[in-house]
Design a protein around this motif. Structure first.
Motif, PDB file in Angstrom:
ATOM      1  N   CYS A  41     166.439  37.731  -3.100  1.00 44.27           N
ATOM      2  CA  CYS A  41     166.321  36.453  -3.804  1.00 44.27           C
ATOM      3  C   CYS A  41     167.660  35.726  -3.734  1.00 44.27           C
ATOM      4  O   CYS A  41     168.686  36.309  -3.373  1.00 44.27           O
ATOM      5  CB  CYS A  41     165.892  36.675  -5.256  1.00 44.27           C
ATOM      6  N   VAL A  42     167.648  34.467  -4.105  1.00 44.87           N
ATOM      7  CA  VAL A  42     168.873  33.672  -4.062  1.00 44.87           C
ATOM      8  C   VAL A  42     169.915  34.202  -5.050  1.00 44.87           C
ATOM      9  O   VAL A  42     171.123  34.093  -4.803  1.00 44.87           O
ATOM     10  CB  VAL A  42     168.579  32.171  -4.282  1.00 44.87           C
ATOM     11  N   ALA A  47     175.276  36.442  -6.107  1.00 46.93           N
ATOM     12  CA  ALA A  47     176.073  37.594  -6.559  1.00 46.93           C
ATOM     13  C   ALA A  47     176.985  38.087  -5.445  1.00 46.93           C
ATOM     14  O   ALA A  47     178.153  38.414  -5.678  1.00 46.93           O
ATOM     15  CB  ALA A  47     175.160  38.707  -7.048  1.00 46.93           C
ATOM     16  N   TRP A  48     176.469  38.136  -4.201  1.00 47.55           N
ATOM     17  CA  TRP A  48     177.294  38.559  -3.066  1.00 47.55           C
ATOM     18  C   TRP A  48     178.438  37.568  -2.862  1.00 47.55           C
ATOM     19  O   TRP A  48     179.582  37.968  -2.633  1.00 47.55           O
ATOM     20  CB  TRP A  48     176.452  38.672  -1.794  1.00 47.55           C
ATOM     21  N   ALA A  49     178.123  36.280  -2.961  1.00 45.25           N
ATOM     22  CA  ALA A  49     179.162  35.254  -2.789  1.00 45.25           C
ATOM     23  C   ALA A  49     180.252  35.406  -3.847  1.00 45.25           C
ATOM     24  O   ALA A  49     181.444  35.344  -3.531  1.00 45.25           O
ATOM     25  CB  ALA A  49     178.534  33.863  -2.838  1.00 45.25           C
ATOM     26  N   VAL A  62     170.617  27.244   2.483  1.00 47.87           N
ATOM     27  CA  VAL A  62     169.429  27.918   2.999  1.00 47.87           C
ATOM     28  C   VAL A  62     169.082  27.221   4.318  1.00 47.87           C
ATOM     29  O   VAL A  62     169.181  25.995   4.429  1.00 47.87           O
ATOM     30  CB  VAL A  62     168.245  27.895   1.996  1.00 47.87           C
ATOM     31  N   GLU A  63     168.735  28.013   5.315  1.00 42.84           N
ATOM     32  CA  GLU A  63     168.360  27.453   6.621  1.00 42.84           C
ATOM     33  C   GLU A  63     166.901  27.022   6.609  1.00 42.84           C
ATOM     34  O   GLU A  63     166.081  27.605   5.910  1.00 42.84           O
ATOM     35  CB  GLU A  63     168.523  28.497   7.728  1.00 42.84           C
ATOM     36  N   TYR A  64     166.584  26.017   7.411  1.00 47.89           N
ATOM     37  CA  TYR A  64     165.196  25.626   7.633  1.00 47.89           C
ATOM     38  C   TYR A  64     165.019  25.237   9.087  1.00 47.89           C
ATOM     39  O   TYR A  64     165.979  24.918   9.780  1.00 47.89           O
ATOM     40  CB  TYR A  64     164.768  24.489   6.690  1.00 47.89           C
ATOM     41  N   ASN A  65     163.792  25.320   9.544  1.00 47.48           N
ATOM     42  CA  ASN A  65     163.458  24.943  10.906  1.00 47.48           C
ATOM     43  C   ASN A  65     162.546  23.732  10.841  1.00 47.48           C
ATOM     44  O   ASN A  65     161.481  23.774  10.227  1.00 47.48           O
ATOM     45  CB  ASN A  65     162.761  26.110  11.615  1.00 47.48           C
ATOM     46  N   LEU A  75     172.509  24.597  -1.504  1.00 50.04           N
ATOM     47  CA  LEU A  75     171.986  25.069  -2.785  1.00 50.04           C
ATOM     48  C   LEU A  75     173.043  25.120  -3.879  1.00 50.04           C
ATOM     49  O   LEU A  75     172.736  24.992  -5.060  1.00 50.04           O
ATOM     50  CB  LEU A  75     171.391  26.473  -2.633  1.00 50.04           C
ATOM     51  N   HIS A  76     174.281  25.365  -3.476  1.00 57.92           N
ATOM     52  CA  HIS A  76     175.342  25.562  -4.466  1.00 57.92           C
ATOM     53  C   HIS A  76     176.691  25.170  -3.879  1.00 57.92           C
ATOM     54  O   HIS A  76     176.976  25.458  -2.726  1.00 57.92           O
ATOM     55  CB  HIS A  76     175.407  27.031  -4.894  1.00 57.92           C
TER      56      HIS A  76
END
Length: 95
Positions: A41-42, A47-49, A62-65, A75-76
């Motif tokens: 999840c985001v 948390a990783w960031a 977030v990537e999109y095609n 997102l942030h």
């Protein structure tokens, strides 16, 4: 900010395994980019960031095609280049 009710059926496609990108920016405006796949999840990405920012600013995408072209949606955070509209601070990542 504009908020309005929406019919959830307007969406024709969902991506249940999005790909994220986290960019870290230091005080010299040098960046380090990381692509994150298979996050549950985001919140896990945020948390990783936070755990890996080491005093740097973090920008989460977030990537999109779209028609075969890869794009990103922020997102942030904000890049320190001053070329974009800032997002409000997130309580998930404190500066």
């Amino acid at each position: 900010m504009k908020i309005s009710p929406v019919d959830p059926r307007y969406v024709s496609e969902e991506d249940l395994t999005p790909v994220y990108r986290v960019d870290f920016w230091n005080e010299n405006c040098d960046s380090s980019e990381h692509r994150i796949e298979n996050a549950a999840c985001v919140e896990d990405v945020l948390a990783w960031a936070e755990a890996n920012r080491n005093g740097r600013q973090a920008v989460v995408w977030v990537e999109y095609n779209y028609g075969g072209v890869i794009g990103m949606c922020r997102l942030h955070g904000q890049e320190p280049t001053g070329e974009e509209t800032p997002l409000p601070p997130s309580p998930m990542l404190e500066p």
